[in-house]
Design a protein around this motif. Structure first.
Motif, PDB file in Angstrom:
ATOM      1  N   TRP A 213    -106.913 -26.270  58.062  1.00 30.00           N
ATOM      2  CA  TRP A 213    -108.200 -25.906  57.590  1.00 30.00           C
ATOM      3  C   TRP A 213    -108.176 -24.901  56.403  1.00 30.00           C
ATOM      4  CZ3 TRP A 213    -113.049 -27.800  58.120  1.00 30.00           C
ATOM      5  CH2 TRP A 213    -114.261 -26.762  57.573  1.00 30.00           C
ATOM      6  N   GLY A 214    -107.460 -24.011  56.660  1.00 29.29           N
ATOM      7  CA  GLY A 214    -107.890 -22.668  55.751  1.00 29.29           C
ATOM      8  C   GLY A 214    -106.493 -22.721  54.621  1.00 29.29           C
ATOM      9  N   ASP A 215    -105.672 -23.817  54.534  1.00 24.60           N
ATOM     10  CA  ASP A 215    -104.447 -23.652  53.390  1.00 24.60           C
ATOM     11  C   ASP A 215    -104.944 -23.520  52.221  1.00 24.60           C
ATOM     12  OD1 ASP A 215    -101.648 -23.869  52.851  1.00 24.60           O
ATOM     13  OD2 ASP A 215    -102.401 -25.443  51.901  1.00 24.60           O
ATOM     14  N   TYR A 216    -104.474 -22.839  51.287  1.00 23.23           N
ATOM     15  CA  TYR A 216    -104.795 -23.168  49.679  1.00 23.23           C
ATOM     16  C   TYR A 216    -103.384 -23.165  49.009  1.00 23.23           C
ATOM     17  CZ  TYR A 216    -105.744 -21.718  45.000  1.00 23.23           C
ATOM     18  OH  TYR A 216    -106.121 -21.535  43.792  1.00 23.23           O
ATOM     19  N   ILE A 217    -102.514 -22.616  49.505  1.00 19.28           N
ATOM     20  CA  ILE A 217    -101.157 -22.575  48.452  1.00 19.28           C
ATOM     21  C   ILE A 217    -100.500 -23.879  48.440  1.00 19.28           C
ATOM     22  CG2 ILE A 217     -98.868 -21.688  48.204  1.00 19.28           C
ATOM     23  CD1 ILE A 217     -99.644 -19.059  49.063  1.00 19.28           C
ATOM     24  N   VAL A 218    -100.171 -24.463  49.670  1.00 22.11           N
ATOM     25  CA  VAL A 218     -99.585 -25.696  49.736  1.00 22.11           C
ATOM     26  C   VAL A 218    -100.460 -26.800  49.153  1.00 22.11           C
ATOM     27  CG1 VAL A 218     -98.882 -27.650  51.347  1.00 22.11           C
ATOM     28  CG2 VAL A 218     -98.590 -25.293  51.770  1.00 22.11           C
ATOM     29  N   THR A 219    -101.915 -26.745  49.269  1.00 27.38           N
ATOM     30  CA  THR A 219    -102.743 -27.757  49.009  1.00 27.38           C
ATOM     31  C   THR A 219    -102.709 -27.802  47.351  1.00 27.38           C
ATOM     32  OG1 THR A 219    -103.843 -27.661  50.946  1.00 27.38           O
ATOM     33  CG2 THR A 219    -104.937 -28.666  48.896  1.00 27.38           C
ATOM     34  N   LEU A 220    -102.761 -26.670  46.846  1.00 32.76           N
ATOM     35  CA  LEU A 220    -102.867 -26.367  45.410  1.00 32.76           C
ATOM     36  C   LEU A 220    -101.354 -26.993  44.585  1.00 32.76           C
ATOM     37  CD1 LEU A 220    -104.009 -25.149  42.731  1.00 32.76           C
ATOM     38  CD2 LEU A 220    -102.867 -22.909  43.251  1.00 32.76           C
ATOM     39  N   ILE A 221    -100.243 -26.554  45.317  1.00 35.33           N
ATOM     40  CA  ILE A 221     -99.246 -26.853  44.683  1.00 35.33           C
ATOM     41  C   ILE A 221     -98.618 -28.200  44.937  1.00 35.33           C
ATOM     42  CG2 ILE A 221     -96.561 -26.104  44.365  1.00 35.33           C
ATOM     43  CD1 ILE A 221     -97.501 -23.411  44.732  1.00 35.33           C
ATOM     44  N   VAL A 222     -98.657 -28.502  45.971  1.00 31.72           N
ATOM     45  CA  VAL A 222     -98.005 -29.916  46.305  1.00 31.72           C
ATOM     46  C   VAL A 222     -99.196 -31.251  46.209  1.00 31.72           C
ATOM     47  CG1 VAL A 222     -97.215 -31.544  48.323  1.00 31.72           C
ATOM     48  CG2 VAL A 222     -96.669 -28.968  48.251  1.00 31.72           C
ATOM     49  N   GLY A 223    -100.292 -30.664  46.459  1.00 32.78           N
ATOM     50  CA  GLY A 223    -101.485 -31.591  46.249  1.00 32.78           C
ATOM     51  C   GLY A 223    -101.936 -31.901  44.739  1.00 32.78           C
ATOM     52  N   GLY A 224    -101.413 -30.961  44.004  1.00 33.75           N
ATOM     53  CA  GLY A 224    -101.717 -31.119  42.564  1.00 33.75           C
ATOM     54  C   GLY A 224    -103.021 -31.263  42.044  1.00 33.75           C
ATOM     55  N   GLY A 225    -104.079 -30.762  42.909  1.00 38.10           N
ATOM     56  CA  GLY A 225    -105.340 -31.081  42.567  1.00 38.10           C
ATOM     57  C   GLY A 225    -106.015 -32.427  42.974  1.00 38.10           C
ATOM     58  N   GLN A 226    -105.155 -33.383  43.655  1.00 33.77           N
ATOM     59  CA  GLN A 226    -105.431 -34.376  44.014  1.00 33.77           C
ATOM     60  C   GLN A 226    -106.319 -34.561  45.505  1.00 33.77           C
ATOM     61  OE1 GLN A 226    -102.775 -37.570  44.136  1.00 33.77           O
ATOM     62  NE2 GLN A 226    -101.571 -36.607  42.568  1.00 33.77           N
TER      63      GLN A 226
END
Length: 275
Positions: A213-226
């Motif tokens: 729920w609260g993740d930012y770093i993994v979502t930003l880098i691995v997710g690539g904005g998708q």
């Protein structure tokens, strides 16, 4: 006969050191400790105009909430909820299986395995993400799948720890008694082990949900904005100037659902459904 732990009677609980009044006082202090920092955020969420040296907002407005809705609040809320639920669904049983396996290993082997499972806590998240991101890209793993996979790895130390703590006081003789009464192994697991570990399971699932729920770093880098989650939307609003009300609204949206979930778990346990 299997010895069972008895709950202390009300007279015993009141006679314990730092009895009911002390527990209530500590509980109130903890509530104040966590809620007082959120008071300015709650005021900013409804403040239309708030300038120093005024203690309270001069005017109130709901524009921040409408701005949050137009900025993609509800899709981000759904994405964060699904990501947290996915992490909880995968990391909770994996943590249970890992804890059971460690419990059955000899002591000299259990320590290294436990250290490996807890290693993500010692590794800086940025270093872990940057290293694994290259592997995921070369393996052509979809962005959402890569985020989910890394967050499950990040949540495993918490779920393993919760089940390890629960299994430390778990008595296998409960299952042996059920087997001696004619229950199969599957029935003893379903009707004995799982109910006794319900509280640990709910706590482990809640912690795993918070990781997603609260993740930012993994979502930003691995997710690539998708993958647009609530922390991503909040970071975008906080990076701009003049968005105090919108940032406060998004901050409350990030904080309040986990608090509501935690309150529901505590109330459920208090009414005897989770023991």
């Amino acid at each position: 006969m299997i010895p069972l732990l008895q709950r202390p009677s009300p007279s015993m609980r009141t006679s314990m050191p730092g009895g009911g009044a002390g527990r209530v006082l500590i509980g109130l202090l903890l509530v104040l400790w966590f809620t007082l920092p959120m008071v300015p955020v709650a005021l900013w969420a409804v403040a239309g105009r708030w300038h120093a040296p005024a203690i309270l907002p001069q005017t109130y407005s709901w524009e921040g909430w409408s701005a949050a809705a137009s900025s993609g609040l509800f899709p981000a809320l759904l994405a964060s909820a699904l990501l947290g639920a996915g992490v909880a669904v995968l990391a909770t049983p994996l943590g249970f299986l890992a804890a059971v396996s460690i419990r059955r290993l000899p002591r000299r082997y259990a320590r290294p395995v436990e250290g490996i499972l807890l290693a993500p806590l010692a590794i800086p998240p940025f270093a872990l993400v940057m290293g694994m991101n290259v592997v995921l890209l070369r393996a052509h793993v979809p962005a959402a799948g890569g985020v989910l996979l890394l967050l499950v790895v990040t949540a495993l130390p918490y779920t393993v720890f919760m089940f390890r703590s629960a299994l430390a006081g778990y008595d296998d003789r409960f299952e042996e008694a059920a087997r001696s009464l004619g229950a199969s192994k599957a029935q003893s697991i379903r009707h004995v082990r799982l109910p006794l570990l319900t509280a640990a399971t709910s706590r482990a699932a809640f912690l795993a949900f918070l990781v997603g729920w609260g993740d930012y770093i993994v979502t930003l880098i691995v997710g690539g904005g998708q993958l647009r989650t609530l922390p991503m939307t909040l970071a975008s609003a906080a990076s701009a100037t003049g968005n105090e009300q919108l940032t406060a609204v998004l901050s409350l949206t990030v904080v309040l659902p986990p608090l509501a979930l935690l309150t529901a778990l505590l109330l459920t346990r208090r009414h005897g459904r989770i023991r």
